[in-house]
Design an enzyme around this catalytic site. Sequence first.
Site, PDB file in Angstrom:
ATOM      1  N   GLY A  52       3.473  -0.132  -1.908  1.00  0.00           N
ATOM      2  CA  GLY A  52       3.092  -0.575  -3.241  1.00  0.00           C
ATOM      3  C   GLY A  52       4.261  -0.500  -4.205  1.00  0.00           C
ATOM      4  N   THR A  98      -1.212   3.377  -4.839  1.00  0.00           N
ATOM      5  CA  THR A  98       0.209   3.548  -5.127  1.00  0.00           C
ATOM      6  C   THR A  98       0.429   4.029  -6.549  1.00  0.00           C
ATOM      7  OG1 THR A  98       2.358   2.482  -4.802  1.00  0.00           O
ATOM      8  CG2 THR A  98       0.658   1.170  -5.894  1.00  0.00           C
ATOM      9  N   VAL A 123       0.845  -1.189   0.000  1.00  0.00           N
ATOM     10  CA  VAL A 123       0.000   0.000   0.000  1.00  0.00           C
ATOM     11  C   VAL A 123       0.882   1.240   0.000  1.00  0.00           C
ATOM     12  CG1 VAL A 123      -0.212  -0.093   2.530  1.00  0.00           C
ATOM     13  CG2 VAL A 123      -1.875   1.224   1.195  1.00  0.00           C
ATOM     14  N   SER A 124       0.583   2.194  -0.869  1.00  0.00           N
ATOM     15  CA  SER A 124       1.270   3.470  -0.960  1.00  0.00           C
ATOM     16  C   SER A 124       2.771   3.260  -1.189  1.00  0.00           C
ATOM     17  CB  SER A 124       0.994   4.287   0.314  1.00  0.00           C
ATOM     18  OG  SER A 124       1.387   5.627   0.160  1.00  0.00           O
ATOM     19  N   TRP A 125       3.642   3.722  -0.276  1.00  0.00           N
ATOM     20  CA  TRP A 125       5.085   3.475  -0.406  1.00  0.00           C
ATOM     21  C   TRP A 125       5.354   1.983  -0.546  1.00  0.00           C
ATOM     22  CZ3 TRP A 125       8.843   0.689   2.050  1.00  0.00           C
ATOM     23  CH2 TRP A 125      10.176   1.085   1.887  1.00  0.00           C
TER      24      TRP A 125
END
Length: 290
Positions: free
Chosen positions: A117, A139, A113-115
Amino acid sequence: MADILDAALDTAMHDATITMETVGGRTLRVATWRLGEPSDHLPILFFNGIGANIEAVAPLAEALPDRAFIMFDMPGIGGSPEPVVPYNAVTMAWTSTQLLDKLGVDMVDVMGVSWGGAMAQHFAIQHPGRTRRLILCATSAGMIMVPGKPAALSKMADPRRYIDAAFMEEHFQTLYGGALGKAAGKADHIHRLKPPTRRGYFYQLLAMLGWTSVPALPFMRKQTLILMGDDDQIVPLANGTILKTLIPNSEMVVLQGGGHLFLLSHSEECVAAMRRFLDASDTPESAKAA
């Protein structure tokens, strides 16, 4: 809603096995769920968002009880000791394989998730033989991305959001938008966070400086599920469209009204999409590519 999330967190962490593992020259706080129990499914290797500790997304492991989960705190994050030297996506992907070796795991489904990802993409690119499928949440493809709103990005880069609860409370809607930002459940999310060290947070930011997956994604044949929120202030929906265009065997699900924390605010929809994707049979083409 907060009471439900609290109960889910308590149950998830109670069921987790927490250890300190030294791999690749680094000591990491590792959480596993159901690892070693009989299962028809591969474990999920999960990479968290920047500055976020295991507890922030532990309820996800409880929501998929038929699968083993592996999560760890990045150096200087959560319960992992502060890093002595910087790291990057290459070294941390390799360190992750050393952890899998120590845990006796050959292949995983990878999720981030996000970073995290970005880390999940890099792991799948660098270690295709250990990756079956890939789930990317909120992401982007790294430096080549459509940026979020400046107000949200400036708060995102400030570690005070973890250290100062009043700062997080004041800027929660700007940071995360969407349903959770307007709900009482945000207090539950805030108190689950453990402040990272300043060096740990800085090194995590530094790890992805200049990184992009754009040149490699067209050649990555892993079946990929992309989950995006249409009210994400940090990673706008257009970034999911870029990933969907670049990754050949990919599909995208858009969470309506979902902000950057749609895994929490839209948890039932997310879990249903993940379960459908992970349980689907491999096509002959994807099996050959894998």
